[in-house]
Enzyme design. Structure first.
Site, mmCIF file in Angstrom:
data_model
loop_
_atom_site.group_PDB
_atom_site.id
_atom_site.type_symbol
_atom_site.label_atom_id
_atom_site.label_comp_id
_atom_site.label_asym_id
_atom_site.label_seq_id
_atom_site.Cartn_x
_atom_site.Cartn_y
_atom_site.Cartn_z
ATOM 1 N N CYS A 1 0.864 -1.177 0.000
ATOM 2 C CA CYS A 1 0.000 0.000 0.000
ATOM 3 C C CYS A 1 0.907 1.235 0.000
ATOM 4 C CB CYS A 1 -0.975 -0.007 1.177
ATOM 5 S SG CYS A 1 -0.230 0.176 2.795
ATOM 6 N N CYS B 1 -4.170 -0.543 -2.799
ATOM 7 C CA CYS B 1 -4.672 0.783 -3.162
ATOM 8 C C CYS B 1 -4.244 1.093 -4.592
ATOM 9 C CB CYS B 1 -4.207 1.860 -2.186
ATOM 10 S SG CYS B 1 -2.440 2.048 -2.026
#
Length: 166
Positions: A10, A82
């Site tokens: 992430c 993400c």
């Protein structure tokens, strides 16, 4: 027989990827060698530690790592959590056998009460746990699955910093 290697990625390696790493380590001990990284790593968020402690999973000793630390290693699973790290992960870790992606939004803490913030972290934690159940279903290992693949050590950064696997 070696375990499959998994890296969770992430942005900051401070919320989403440590949560995912903690879940997979706890649930699938020995089946996977698990680590996590970020593009710009910072310390793990206290709220992430707290909501994982509610699940009896301790990520308080998590050492943030840079994605670039792992650029020479091959992974069986590269999991991005993400949107803004997906392209970088595919570029830095092109040798990954299986790429998985889902965009999870980190909770906003500014302008919220501590109770609202924790509720958002719990929601994120639970969403990640459900998704991990989908992509890493509990199953018996196939002893012939990974013959000939390279093994790597996801704990190199943590051991160098004095932290062992949890």
């Amino acid at each position: 027989m070696r375990s499959d290697t998994v890296i969770f990625i992430c942005s900051f390696n401070s919320v989403r990827s440590p949560i995912a790493e903690g879940f997979l380590r706890q649930r699938e001990r020995g089946r996977y060698t698990v680590c996590s990284a970020g593009i710009a790593p910072i310390r793990v968020r206290p709220s992430a530690v707290r909501v994982m402690q509610e699940m009896k999973i301790d990520i308080s000793g998590h050492i943030p790592a840079s994605l670039y630390h792992y650029r020479t290693q091959d992974f069986d699973y590269v999991v991005t959590l993400c949107d803004n790290v997906r392209a970088a992960a595919e570029e830095v870790l092109p040798g990954g056998d299986r790429f998985f992606h889902r965009n999870f939004v980190s909770p906003q803490e500014i302008g919220k009460t501590p109770e609202e913030t924790l509720a958002d972290y719990r929601t994120l934690r639970d969403e990640i746990a459900l998704w991990l159940d989908e992509i890493f279903p509990a199953a018996t290992q196939d002893p012939d699955k990974n013959n000939g693949k390279k093994n790597m050590d996801c704990t190199a950064t943590q051991q160098a910093s004095g932290q062992g696997q949890s």
